[in-house]
Write a protein that holds these residues in place. Structure first.
Motif, PDB file in Angstrom:
ATOM      1  N   GLY A   1       0.794  -1.210  -0.003  1.00  0.00           N
ATOM      2  CA  GLY A   1       0.020  -0.092  -0.150  1.00  0.00           C
ATOM      3  C   GLY A   1       1.100   1.198  -0.022  1.00  0.00           C
ATOM      4  O   GLY A   1       1.965   1.408   0.568  1.00  0.00           O
ATOM      5  N   LEU A   2       0.309   2.273  -0.524  1.00  0.00           N
ATOM      6  CA  LEU A   2       0.845   3.649  -0.577  1.00  0.00           C
ATOM      7  C   LEU A   2       0.484   4.421   0.578  1.00  0.00           C
ATOM      8  O   LEU A   2      -0.822   4.521   1.096  1.00  0.00           O
ATOM      9  N   LEU A   3       1.559   4.812   1.361  1.00  0.00           N
ATOM     10  CA  LEU A   3       1.250   5.675   2.370  1.00  0.00           C
ATOM     11  C   LEU A   3       1.479   7.178   2.310  1.00  0.00           C
ATOM     12  O   LEU A   3       2.693   7.390   2.181  1.00  0.00           O
ATOM     13  N   GLY A   4       0.701   7.930   2.216  1.00  0.00           N
ATOM     14  CA  GLY A   4       0.741   9.506   1.901  1.00  0.00           C
ATOM     15  C   GLY A   4       0.557   9.846   0.503  1.00  0.00           C
ATOM     16  O   GLY A   4       1.063   9.447  -0.364  1.00  0.00           O
ATOM     17  N   TRP A   5      -0.320  10.787   0.363  1.00  0.00           N
ATOM     18  CA  TRP A   5      -0.515  11.480  -0.742  1.00  0.00           C
ATOM     19  C   TRP A   5      -0.445  13.001  -0.590  1.00  0.00           C
ATOM     20  O   TRP A   5      -0.674  13.841  -1.501  1.00  0.00           O
TER      21      TRP A   5
ATOM     22  N   ILE B   1      -6.379   8.628  -3.575  1.00  0.00           N
ATOM     23  CA  ILE B   1      -7.143   9.565  -2.861  1.00  0.00           C
ATOM     24  C   ILE B   1      -8.726   9.050  -2.802  1.00  0.00           C
ATOM     25  O   ILE B   1      -9.623   9.025  -1.875  1.00  0.00           O
ATOM     26  N   GLY B   2      -9.125   8.735  -4.178  1.00  0.00           N
ATOM     27  CA  GLY B   2     -10.361   8.153  -4.213  1.00  0.00           C
ATOM     28  C   GLY B   2     -10.808   7.112  -3.292  1.00  0.00           C
ATOM     29  O   GLY B   2     -11.839   6.998  -2.580  1.00  0.00           O
ATOM     30  N   ASP B   3      -9.926   5.924  -3.198  1.00  0.00           N
ATOM     31  CA  ASP B   3     -10.123   4.786  -2.389  1.00  0.00           C
ATOM     32  C   ASP B   3     -10.221   5.192  -0.825  1.00  0.00           C
ATOM     33  O   ASP B   3     -10.771   4.821   0.096  1.00  0.00           O
ATOM     34  N   ARG B   4      -9.215   6.173  -0.371  1.00  0.00           N
ATOM     35  CA  ARG B   4      -8.847   6.798   0.798  1.00  0.00           C
ATOM     36  C   ARG B   4     -10.563   7.409   1.123  1.00  0.00           C
ATOM     37  O   ARG B   4     -10.968   7.411   2.229  1.00  0.00           O
ATOM     38  N   LEU B   5     -11.125   8.228   0.234  1.00  0.00           N
ATOM     39  CA  LEU B   5     -12.292   9.125   0.729  1.00  0.00           C
ATOM     40  C   LEU B   5     -13.381   8.039   0.874  1.00  0.00           C
ATOM     41  O   LEU B   5     -14.164   8.140   1.803  1.00  0.00           O
ATOM     42  N   ARG B   6     -13.407   7.243  -0.018  1.00  0.00           N
ATOM     43  CA  ARG B   6     -14.659   5.918   0.080  1.00  0.00           C
ATOM     44  C   ARG B   6     -14.310   5.491   1.440  1.00  0.00           C
ATOM     45  O   ARG B   6     -15.437   5.300   2.079  1.00  0.00           O
ATOM     46  N   ALA B   7     -13.337   4.932   1.876  1.00  0.00           N
ATOM     47  CA  ALA B   7     -13.157   4.299   2.998  1.00  0.00           C
ATOM     48  C   ALA B   7     -13.357   5.264   4.229  1.00  0.00           C
ATOM     49  O   ALA B   7     -14.160   4.797   5.058  1.00  0.00           O
ATOM     50  N   THR B   8     -13.005   6.348   4.325  1.00  0.00           N
ATOM     51  CA  THR B   8     -13.174   7.314   5.243  1.00  0.00           C
ATOM     52  C   THR B   8     -14.877   7.734   5.411  1.00  0.00           C
ATOM     53  O   THR B   8     -15.426   7.506   6.482  1.00  0.00           O
ATOM     54  N   ARG B   9     -15.541   7.803   4.204  1.00  0.00           N
ATOM     55  CA  ARG B   9     -17.013   8.086   4.166  1.00  0.00           C
ATOM     56  C   ARG B   9     -17.556   6.899   4.713  1.00  0.00           C
ATOM     57  O   ARG B   9     -18.429   6.974   5.547  1.00  0.00           O
TER      58      ARG B   9
END
Length: 161
Positions: A79-83, A134-142
Motif C-alpha cells: 500500500g501507498l502511505l501518504g499523498w 485518494i479516491g479509495d481513501r475518501l470512500r474508506a473514510t466515508r
C-alpha cells in the motif's frame, strides 16, 4: 543483489507504472523500519515524504472532537502511505500510526516532484495512481464515518418508506 529487499521494486503501489518509470521512482527509495506504535505523521503537519509499505500495517486516523483518534483505514503490504505531499499546502490530511513493526520504502517528496516535472509521462502516470489512492481513501473514510455516525437501520431521513 536486489537493492530493495522484501520484494521486487514493481510490487505494490507502483505496479501500474511502466518498468522504466517504476525503476526511476524506486531509485529514490530509502529502506526504513518503524517500530509498532510509532506515530508516522499527524494531521496538519508538513507532508514532505511518502512510503510504500513492504510489511506490517499502518492505521490512518482522523481526530474526532470528543472521541480522539478514529481509525478510518488500515494499510498493509504493497500500500501507498501518504499523498498529501503532492499538492499544496502539502500538509497531512490524516494521521498515521504503525500498528506493528513496519518495513517500508520511503521517498523524499521534493525529489519525486522534481522527477515528475522532468518527465511529464512519468508525472501523469504517478498522479493518476495517486488520484486512485485518494479516491479509495475518501470512500474508506466515508464508509467508516457512516458506520460510526450514520443512522442505524434501513430508515434514513428523507428516504422513502
Amino acid at each position: 543483489m536486489n537493492p530493495h529487499p522484501g520484494g521486487p521494486p514493481g510490487e505494490g503501489a507502483l505496479a501500474a507504472l511502466t518498468a522504466e518509470h517504476r525503476g526511476r521512482v524506486m531509485a529514490l527509495a530509502r529502506d526504513v523500519a518503524l517500530p509498532g506504535g510509532t506515530r508516522i505523521f499527524e494531521e496538519g503537519e508538513k507532508a514532505d515524504r511518502f512510503w510504500i509499505i513492504r510489511s506490517g500495517t499502518v492505521a490512518l486516523d482522523i481526530q474526532m472532537p470528543g472521541r480522539g483518534r478514529v481509525v478510518v483505514e488500515t494499510i498493509g503490504a504493497g500500500g501507498l502511505l501518504g499523498w498529501s505531499w503532492l499538492c499544496p499546502p502539502r500538509q497531512w490530511h490524516l494521521g498515521a500510526e504503525a500498528r506493528d513493526p513496519v518495513r517500508a520504502w520511503e521517498f523524499d517528496a521534493a525529489a519525486v516532484r522534481d522527477l515528475c516535472a522532468a518527465d511529464a509521462a512519468l508525472g501523469l502516470s504517478l498522479v493518476t495512481l495517486i488520484a486512485e489512492t485518494i479516491g479509495d481513501r475518501l470512500r474508506a473514510t466515508r464508509t467508516r464515518l457512516l458506520d460510526l455516525y450514520g443512522p442505524s437501520g434501513p430508515q434514513r431521513s428523507g428516504a422513502a418508506p
